[in-house]
Design a protein around this motif. Structure first.
Motif, PDB file in Angstrom:
ATOM      1  N   ASP A 140       0.835  -1.204   0.000  1.00 13.16           N
ATOM      2  CA  ASP A 140       0.000   0.000   0.000  1.00 13.16           C
ATOM      3  C   ASP A 140       0.870   1.255   0.000  1.00 13.16           C
ATOM      4  O   ASP A 140       0.591   2.229  -0.705  1.00 13.16           O
ATOM      5  N   VAL A 143       2.349   1.802  -3.431  1.00 13.82           N
ATOM      6  CA  VAL A 143       1.372   2.323  -4.395  1.00 13.82           C
ATOM      7  C   VAL A 143       1.204   3.832  -4.211  1.00 13.82           C
ATOM      8  O   VAL A 143       1.222   4.596  -5.180  1.00 13.82           O
ATOM      9  N   THR A 144       1.056   4.265  -2.980  1.00 11.52           N
ATOM     10  CA  THR A 144       0.909   5.702  -2.724  1.00 11.52           C
ATOM     11  C   THR A 144       2.165   6.453  -3.147  1.00 11.52           C
ATOM     12  O   THR A 144       2.084   7.545  -3.729  1.00 11.52           O
ATOM     13  N   GLN A 147       2.087   6.801  -6.880  1.00 12.06           N
ATOM     14  CA  GLN A 147       1.157   7.848  -7.303  1.00 12.06           C
ATOM     15  C   GLN A 147       1.776   9.228  -7.113  1.00 12.06           C
ATOM     16  O   GLN A 147       1.641  10.103  -7.976  1.00 12.06           O
ATOM     17  N   LEU A 162       5.397   0.707  -8.312  1.00 12.61           N
ATOM     18  CA  LEU A 162       4.248  -0.191  -8.464  1.00 12.61           C
ATOM     19  C   LEU A 162       4.701  -1.608  -8.780  1.00 12.61           C
ATOM     20  O   LEU A 162       4.062  -2.583  -8.355  1.00 12.61           O
ATOM     21  N   ALA A 165       5.420  -3.199  -5.603  1.00 12.21           N
ATOM     22  CA  ALA A 165       4.171  -3.542  -4.898  1.00 12.21           C
ATOM     23  C   ALA A 165       3.581  -4.835  -5.442  1.00 12.21           C
ATOM     24  O   ALA A 165       3.134  -5.703  -4.680  1.00 12.21           O
ATOM     25  N   HIS A 172      -2.609  -7.054  -6.106  1.00 12.95           N
ATOM     26  CA  HIS A 172      -2.952  -5.807  -5.415  1.00 12.95           C
ATOM     27  C   HIS A 172      -3.811  -4.919  -6.315  1.00 12.95           C
ATOM     28  O   HIS A 172      -3.352  -4.417  -7.347  1.00 12.95           O
ATOM     29  N   GLY A 174      -5.064  -1.915  -5.845  1.00 13.94           N
ATOM     30  CA  GLY A 174      -4.645  -0.522  -5.928  1.00 13.94           C
ATOM     31  C   GLY A 174      -3.514  -0.319  -6.912  1.00 13.94           C
ATOM     32  O   GLY A 174      -3.488   0.659  -7.662  1.00 13.94           O
ATOM     33  N   ALA A 175      -2.546  -1.239  -6.914  1.00 19.50           N
ATOM     34  CA  ALA A 175      -1.420  -1.136  -7.831  1.00 19.50           C
ATOM     35  C   ALA A 175      -1.883  -1.282  -9.276  1.00 19.50           C
ATOM     36  O   ALA A 175      -1.438  -0.540 -10.166  1.00 19.50           O
ATOM     37  N   ARG A 176      -2.763  -2.211  -9.524  1.00 18.04           N
ATOM     38  CA  ARG A 176      -3.239  -2.425 -10.898  1.00 18.04           C
ATOM     39  C   ARG A 176      -4.098  -1.250 -11.368  1.00 18.04           C
ATOM     40  O   ARG A 176      -4.025  -0.851 -12.536  1.00 18.04           O
ATOM     41  N   ALA A 178      -3.719   1.822 -10.355  1.00 17.83           N
ATOM     42  CA  ALA A 178      -2.779   2.917 -10.589  1.00 17.83           C
ATOM     43  C   ALA A 178      -2.070   2.752 -11.934  1.00 17.83           C
ATOM     44  O   ALA A 178      -1.871   3.728 -12.663  1.00 17.83           O
TER      45      ALA A 178
END
Length: 280
Positions: A140, A143-144, A147, A162, A165, A172, A174-176, A178
């Motif tokens: 997580d 990923v942030t 971004q 990413l 991650a 994940h 969120g990673a995908r 992003a």
């Protein structure tokens, strides 16, 4: 013991994407035990999932008043403030949480998320740079960080974050998500000027403006769909197996059409489960 079981049940409901059920379970409980900080945290989480920003803030403030120096209470207060666009308060609460528990990457991630929501990607990237070196095991956080890097015009470094991650958690969500957002933004970047514009537009997409309508996160819906499709898959397989056993021992004759229908149902449930993605 009953309190612990109830909170565990609410947490399980939230994990399955059933925020409404969790909120209904917890609301009467905090009416009876308003001093239970953990219950207020869970209600905040449920109301955030339900896009009830005012209700989430009320629950977060109730926990914070009971536990003003607790890192978890400050975390949820920051989260609720960010959703409302109260960015100065959100950043202050997240920073206070980091001071209370400086070794917790989840709190530093919340601070960076609050900064991105406030339109401060440079602060977010700089704040996470050292944290990622120490807590690079947290997808997580990566990923942030990715971004934030993309938002300040560093797409290659963002993709590298990413990639790390996904190496930790291949599924994940969120990673995908992003990566898809990166690809969309980069589709118009052909030179330095257009790259800067793409980065600015991406940074703007992460911002939350006061009064902005809430976009429901797809994660909870996917979790619920994944859960129900897998339960259905188990039941269909069980019925299919039972039918085969009964026919093998000549207890009953199972129509071919029933086998065909069960096979179709198993296939459909399996496809839906796969499309909903792996569990987080």
């Amino acid at each position: 013991m009953q309190t612990e079981l109830l909170l565990a049940e609410a947490d399980a409901l939230l994990a399955r994407g059933r925020a409404h059920n969790a909120e209904r379970l917890l609301a009467p409980f905090v009416g009876r035990e308003p001093e239970n900080v953990g219950a207020w945290h869970l209600i905040t989480r449920a109301r955030l999932e339900l896009a009830d920003r005012a209700g989430a803030l009320a629950a977060a403030q109730a926990a914070w008043h009971l536990d003003p120096y607790g890192a978890e209470s400050l975390f949820w207060l920051s989260h609720a403030r960010s959703r409302l666009g109260d960015h100065a308060e959100a950043i202050a609460a997240a920073a206070a949480a980091c001071r209370e528990d400086p070794g917790n990457p989840r709190l530093h991630n919340r601070l960076a998320e609050a900064q991105l929501a406030a339109g401060l990607p440079t602060d977010a990237a700089e704040g996470l740079r050292c944290v990622v070196d120490m807590a690079g095991y947290d997808p997580d956080l990566l990923v942030t960080y990715g971004q934030a890097l993309f938002a300040i015009g560093r797409p290659l470094s963002a993709r590298e974050a990413l990639g790390k991650a996904l190496a930790i958690d291949f599924g994940h969500a969120g990673a995908r998500a992003a990566l898809r957002a990166f690809d969309k933004s980069m589709s118009t970047a052909v030179d330095a000027a257009s790259l800067a514009l793409a980065a600015d537009e991406f940074a703007e997409s992460l911002r939350i403006h006061p009064g902005q309508p809430v976009r429901r996160r797809p994660g909870a819906a996917r979790a619920a769909l994944r859960h129900f499709s897998r339960v259905a898959l188990i039941w269909f397989l069980a019925v299919f197996t039972l039918a085969g056993i009964l026919e093998t021992f000549e207890v009953m004759t199972v129509p071919t059409s029933l086998y065909f229908a069960l096979l179709c149902a198993v296939g459909a449930a399996g496809c839906i489960s796969a499309a909903a993605g792996p569990p987080r």
